[in-house]
Design a protein around this motif. Structure first.
Motif, PDB file in Angstrom:
ATOM      1  N   GLY A 182      -3.975   8.509  -9.942  1.00  0.00           N
ATOM      2  CA  GLY A 182      -5.208   9.006  -9.348  1.00  0.00           C
ATOM      3  C   GLY A 182      -6.269   7.981  -9.037  1.00  0.00           C
ATOM      4  O   GLY A 182      -7.201   8.278  -8.285  1.00  0.00           O
ATOM      5  N   ALA A 183      -6.187   6.787  -9.592  1.00  0.00           N
ATOM      6  CA  ALA A 183      -7.197   5.771  -9.289  1.00  0.00           C
ATOM      7  C   ALA A 183      -7.161   5.456  -7.799  1.00  0.00           C
ATOM      8  O   ALA A 183      -6.095   5.406  -7.194  1.00  0.00           O
ATOM      9  N   PRO A 184      -8.324   5.232  -7.167  1.00  0.00           N
ATOM     10  CA  PRO A 184      -8.312   4.916  -5.733  1.00  0.00           C
ATOM     11  C   PRO A 184      -7.631   3.579  -5.464  1.00  0.00           C
ATOM     12  O   PRO A 184      -7.891   2.587  -6.139  1.00  0.00           O
ATOM     13  N   VAL A 185      -6.744   3.585  -4.482  1.00  0.00           N
ATOM     14  CA  VAL A 185      -6.131   2.350  -3.997  1.00  0.00           C
ATOM     15  C   VAL A 185      -6.936   1.931  -2.772  1.00  0.00           C
ATOM     16  O   VAL A 185      -6.985   2.654  -1.776  1.00  0.00           O
ATOM     17  N   VAL A 186      -7.573   0.777  -2.871  1.00  0.00           N
ATOM     18  CA  VAL A 186      -8.539   0.353  -1.866  1.00  0.00           C
ATOM     19  C   VAL A 186      -7.893  -0.674  -0.942  1.00  0.00           C
ATOM     20  O   VAL A 186      -7.152  -1.558  -1.386  1.00  0.00           O
ATOM     21  N   VAL A 187      -8.171  -0.554   0.345  1.00  0.00           N
ATOM     22  CA  VAL A 187      -7.559  -1.418   1.351  1.00  0.00           C
ATOM     23  C   VAL A 187      -8.051  -2.854   1.180  1.00  0.00           C
ATOM     24  O   VAL A 187      -9.257  -3.129   1.221  1.00  0.00           O
ATOM     25  N   GLY A 188      -7.094  -3.750   0.976  1.00  0.00           N
ATOM     26  CA  GLY A 188      -7.401  -5.171   0.895  1.00  0.00           C
ATOM     27  C   GLY A 188      -7.024  -5.864   2.186  1.00  0.00           C
ATOM     28  O   GLY A 188      -7.267  -5.348   3.270  1.00  0.00           O
ATOM     29  N   GLY A 189      -6.396  -7.043   2.065  1.00  0.00           N
ATOM     30  CA  GLY A 189      -6.054  -7.768   3.285  1.00  0.00           C
ATOM     31  C   GLY A 189      -5.316  -9.050   2.986  1.00  0.00           C
ATOM     32  O   GLY A 189      -4.527  -9.133   2.045  1.00  0.00           O
ATOM     33  N   ILE A 190      -5.592 -10.059   3.776  1.00  0.00           N
ATOM     34  CA  ILE A 190      -4.916 -11.342   3.698  1.00  0.00           C
ATOM     35  C   ILE A 190      -5.490 -12.141   2.539  1.00  0.00           C
ATOM     36  O   ILE A 190      -6.714 -12.266   2.411  1.00  0.00           O
ATOM     37  N   ASP A 191      -4.621 -12.699   1.713  1.00  0.00           N
ATOM     38  CA  ASP A 191      -5.069 -13.340   0.475  1.00  0.00           C
ATOM     39  C   ASP A 191      -6.158 -14.383   0.703  1.00  0.00           C
ATOM     40  O   ASP A 191      -7.213 -14.349   0.055  1.00  0.00           O
ATOM     41  N   ALA A 192      -5.921 -15.312   1.610  1.00  0.00           N
ATOM     42  CA  ALA A 192      -6.909 -16.371   1.835  1.00  0.00           C
ATOM     43  C   ALA A 192      -8.168 -15.848   2.515  1.00  0.00           C
ATOM     44  O   ALA A 192      -9.279 -16.299   2.220  1.00  0.00           O
ATOM     45  N   HIS A 193      -8.017 -14.897   3.419  1.00  0.00           N
ATOM     46  CA  HIS A 193      -9.162 -14.404   4.179  1.00  0.00           C
ATOM     47  C   HIS A 193     -10.155 -13.644   3.306  1.00  0.00           C
ATOM     48  O   HIS A 193     -11.366 -13.799   3.441  1.00  0.00           O
ATOM     49  N   VAL A 194      -9.632 -12.803   2.404  1.00  0.00           N
ATOM     50  CA  VAL A 194     -10.546 -12.048   1.552  1.00  0.00           C
ATOM     51  C   VAL A 194     -11.245 -12.955   0.549  1.00  0.00           C
ATOM     52  O   VAL A 194     -12.255 -12.562  -0.044  1.00  0.00           O
ATOM     53  N   SER A 195     -10.743 -14.193   0.362  1.00  0.00           N
ATOM     54  CA  SER A 195     -11.387 -15.107  -0.585  1.00  0.00           C
ATOM     55  C   SER A 195     -12.836 -15.377  -0.242  1.00  0.00           C
ATOM     56  O   SER A 195     -13.623 -15.759  -1.114  1.00  0.00           O
ATOM     57  N   LEU A 196     -13.219 -15.175   1.015  1.00  0.00           N
ATOM     58  CA  LEU A 196     -14.633 -15.332   1.381  1.00  0.00           C
ATOM     59  C   LEU A 196     -15.528 -14.431   0.541  1.00  0.00           C
ATOM     60  O   LEU A 196     -16.690 -14.776   0.271  1.00  0.00           O
ATOM     61  N   THR A 232       0.836  -1.205   0.000  1.00  0.00           N
ATOM     62  CA  THR A 232       0.000   0.000   0.000  1.00  0.00           C
ATOM     63  C   THR A 232       0.872   1.256   0.000  1.00  0.00           C
ATOM     64  O   THR A 232       0.565   2.243  -0.681  1.00  0.00           O
ATOM     65  N   PHE A 233       1.971   1.213   0.756  1.00  0.00           N
ATOM     66  CA  PHE A 233       2.885   2.360   0.760  1.00  0.00           C
ATOM     67  C   PHE A 233       3.491   2.590  -0.618  1.00  0.00           C
ATOM     68  O   PHE A 233       3.592   3.741  -1.080  1.00  0.00           O
ATOM     69  N   ARG A 234       3.892   1.529  -1.298  1.00  0.00           N
ATOM     70  CA  ARG A 234       4.477   1.695  -2.627  1.00  0.00           C
ATOM     71  C   ARG A 234       3.457   2.221  -3.629  1.00  0.00           C
ATOM     72  O   ARG A 234       3.804   2.894  -4.597  1.00  0.00           O
ATOM     73  N   LEU A 235       2.191   1.940  -3.411  1.00  0.00           N
ATOM     74  CA  LEU A 235       1.140   2.396  -4.324  1.00  0.00           C
ATOM     75  C   LEU A 235       0.688   3.829  -4.038  1.00  0.00           C
ATOM     76  O   LEU A 235       0.316   4.562  -4.964  1.00  0.00           O
ATOM     77  N   THR A 236       0.685   4.217  -2.754  1.00  0.00           N
ATOM     78  CA  THR A 236       0.088   5.498  -2.367  1.00  0.00           C
ATOM     79  C   THR A 236       1.067   6.470  -1.713  1.00  0.00           C
ATOM     80  O   THR A 236       0.748   7.666  -1.594  1.00  0.00           O
ATOM     81  N   GLY A 237       2.198   5.969  -1.223  1.00  0.00           N
ATOM     82  CA  GLY A 237       3.094   6.814  -0.447  1.00  0.00           C
ATOM     83  C   GLY A 237       2.615   7.043   0.969  1.00  0.00           C
ATOM     84  O   GLY A 237       3.187   7.863   1.700  1.00  0.00           O
ATOM     85  N   ARG A 238       1.579   6.319   1.403  1.00  0.00           N
ATOM     86  CA  ARG A 238       1.004   6.486   2.732  1.00  0.00           C
ATOM     87  C   ARG A 238       1.117   5.183   3.524  1.00  0.00           C
ATOM     88  O   ARG A 238       0.978   4.092   2.969  1.00  0.00           O
ATOM     89  N   TRP A 239       1.333   5.319   4.836  1.00  0.00           N
ATOM     90  CA  TRP A 239       1.377   4.154   5.713  1.00  0.00           C
ATOM     91  C   TRP A 239      -0.016   3.893   6.275  1.00  0.00           C
ATOM     92  O   TRP A 239      -0.378   4.346   7.351  1.00  0.00           O
ATOM     93  N   VAL A 240      -0.788   3.184   5.482  1.00  0.00           N
ATOM     94  CA  VAL A 240      -2.155   2.809   5.845  1.00  0.00           C
ATOM     95  C   VAL A 240      -2.208   1.296   5.980  1.00  0.00           C
ATOM     96  O   VAL A 240      -1.832   0.572   5.057  1.00  0.00           O
ATOM     97  N   GLY A 241      -2.664   0.807   7.114  1.00  0.00           N
ATOM     98  CA  GLY A 241      -2.741  -0.622   7.358  1.00  0.00           C
ATOM     99  C   GLY A 241      -4.139  -1.173   7.156  1.00  0.00           C
ATOM    100  O   GLY A 241      -5.132  -0.456   7.321  1.00  0.00           O
ATOM    101  N   SER A 242      -4.208  -2.445   6.809  1.00  0.00           N
ATOM    102  CA  SER A 242      -5.494  -3.127   6.692  1.00  0.00           C
ATOM    103  C   SER A 242      -5.969  -3.557   8.072  1.00  0.00           C
ATOM    104  O   SER A 242      -5.243  -4.201   8.830  1.00  0.00           O
ATOM    105  N   GLN A 243      -7.213  -3.230   8.404  1.00  0.00           N
ATOM    106  CA  GLN A 243      -7.759  -3.650   9.683  1.00  0.00           C
ATOM    107  C   GLN A 243      -7.770  -5.173   9.798  1.00  0.00           C
ATOM    108  O   GLN A 243      -7.617  -5.722  10.891  1.00  0.00           O
ATOM    109  N   MET A 244      -7.925  -5.865   8.664  1.00  0.00           N
ATOM    110  CA  MET A 244      -7.903  -7.328   8.705  1.00  0.00           C
ATOM    111  C   MET A 244      -6.569  -7.828   9.233  1.00  0.00           C
ATOM    112  O   MET A 244      -6.517  -8.641  10.166  1.00  0.00           O
TER     113      MET A 244
END
Length: 506
Positions: free
Chosen positions: A235-249, A164-176
């Motif tokens: 400019g496209a929004p970078v949306v917070v994802g998470g853990i690969d297997a967990h988001v598979s739900l 996320t940092f490499r995409l946005t330059g911001r230190w934003v963490g996934s709550q997951m």
């Protein structure tokens, strides 16, 4: 008109996929990177190699005719392996190799968390203790064993945070990731500073992401630098994802009783429940980890597909391109007729034993043992490990109405059928689709406002599946195999613990 870009940072490489607004897959590109194993139980990777692989894959994919015709990138969402910890300076440059999720060096630090459960109720959401895989024990290990690196580290973060940092330059963490892997309190929205202090890493908080946001939130716009690397507009929004297997739900289709079994190098088995359930066999229940109306539970196997790779490639020298021949040979070996019994716990057990000091084993070898028999026994061991996790879910009261398999298992028919036969129940297998990338499309669509939320996206972007049924005769045989598997685990555990402890003391 436009496309949704999904980034999947896996164990063996990065895969980037693109989807139209209605969920049609436009293709994907994979780029590998290396893993090093400097000591027994250790595994490391280079974060710069992750980014190089993502950039190459994204640039290649976006240059295809299908992606060019689809229009601009509407949103970017990512998912990565969990508990892969990057140690970085203030500019985001690695100070040392990242400690991979499967790395078990922090087992002693993880064991300390069990003694703190009474003082820190947040540990109840991880079954009373942390796993050696997780960020917090690894951070404690780093401070204790590499204090100079710790002192220089501006960030100690998950792979998803780095991306996320490499995409946005911001230190934003996934709550997951925060809730599931470094004990963030998802109900209060707070770091467990007291727990960190009791483990000697009160200063970890300042090294974690500056902001924690739920899955589906917008972390920020794609920077000009990242966009140029990808060959697209910024400019496209970078949306917070998470853990690969967990988001598979999110890409199993809308269902209240679905369990997602993502089986590749490792296996993650994920479900959500309406109310928390108490258990010490599985991880969770995690509050607000995926959907903020649910509690997430997690089980899994540290090594599953990697055990099959070890048997075929490392031991037998079978090239990956020739694997189908070995699988066919092993398919002709009768269940229960080869006399072998194996354990899949090569790098420890995630659940239900929650024991980082377990190791793999094969018993019953003779001079007449064939490679097909050894491979089949390895498949059966992995299937028994999966049954152990599913059984622990049911003991905890987790509804397991639909079992959906995806990942590397989708390419191995023997692995699929043996698992179904060991379980003795029907499962759905995702047909030629990557659920992690599809989940990224759901997340991206939610963040871009193309759907009202994650639930609507999950219903709209459901994959195709096919149903597998167990063979009653083989299931009857495998009931004894599973009982023997459990007995062998119990018998060998003291020996495995002693062996691991001796190696650690050297």
């Amino acid at each position: 008109m436009g496309l949704l870009l999904g980034l999947d940072l896996g164990t063996e490489g990065a895969r980037v996929g693109a989807f139209t607004e209605d969920g049609t897959a436009l293709g994907s590109v994979h780029r590998p990177y290396a893993t090093s194993f400097p000591r027994a139980g250790w595994a490391e990777q280079d974060p710069e190699a992750w980014w190089a692989a993502v950039v190459d894959a994204a640039r290649t994919l976006l240059a295809t005719d299908a992606c060019r015709a689809a229009g601009p990138v509407l949103a970017v969402a990512s998912a990565t392996t969990a508990s892969t910890v990057a140690v970085l300076d203030a500019d985001g440059r690695p100070l040392r190799p990242a400690i991979l999720w499967m790395d078990s060096r922090a087992s002693a630090q993880a064991a300390r968390t069990a003694g703190l459960a009474d003082r820190h109720p947040v540990l109840a959401w991880s079954g009373g203790s942390d796993a050696s895989e997780w960020l917090l024990p690894k951070a404690v290990w780093l401070k204790e064993h590499e204090p100079a690196t710790w002192a220089r580290a501006a960030r100690v973060v998950e792979a998803i945070d780095y991306l996320t940092f490499r995409l946005t330059g911001r230190w934003v963490g996934s709550q997951m990731n925060a809730v599931c892997k470094y004990n963030y309190d998802g109900l209060r929205g707070a770091f467990p500073v007291g727990l960190y202090a009791d483990l000697g890493v009160a200063d970890l908080v300042e090294r974690l992401p500056d902001q924690i946001l739920p899955v589906g939130s917008v972390a920020g716009p794609l920077t000009a630098e990242a966009a140029a690397a990808f060959g697209t507009a910024p400019g496209a929004p970078v949306v917070v994802g998470g853990i690969d297997a967990h988001v598979s739900l999110l890409s199993c289709g809308a269902s209240d009783d679905v369990v997602s079994l993502v089986s590749g190098t490792s296996s993650a088995i994920i479900a959500e429940v309406d109310e928390p359930t108490e258990t010490t066999e599985i991880w969770g229940p995690y509050p607000h980890a995926l959907r903020t109306t649910k509690w997430l539970v997690e089980g899994g196997q540290v090594t599953s597909g990697s055990v099959l790779t070890w048997a075929a490639e490392n031991i037998m020298g079978v090239a990956r391109t020739d694997l189908s021949t070995l699988v066919e040979e092993a398919s002709r070996v009768e269940a229960g007729a080869h006399g072998l019994l194996a354990l899949d716990t090569f790098m420890g057990n995630r659940t239900p034993y929650r024991d980082a000091r377990l190791r793999g084993a094969v018993v019953g070898l003779t001079l007449g043992t064939t490679r097909a028999e050894l491979y089949r026994a390895s498949v059966e061991a992995v299937a028994c490990g999966t049954k152990g996790v599913v059984d622990s879910f049911e003991r905890a009261g987790v509804a397991c109405g639909r079992l959906v398999f995806s990942g590397g298992i989708e390419k191995n028919r023997l692995w699929q059928q043996v698992t179904v036969d060991v379980l003795g129940r029907e499962v759905e297998v995702v047909d030629g689709d990557n659920l992690t990338l599809r989940a990224c499309a759901v997340i991206g669509a939610a963040g871009a406002g193309l759907v009202s939320g994650l639930d609507e996206g999950a219903a709209a972007y459901a994959p195709r599946t096919r149903t597998l049924t167990p063979d009653p005769a083989r299931h009857a045989l495998y009931r004894q195999t599973y009982a023997d598997y459990v007995g062998l685990m119990q018998a060998l555990t003291p020996l495995m613990h002693a062996s691991v402890d001796r190696l650690a003391a050297r």
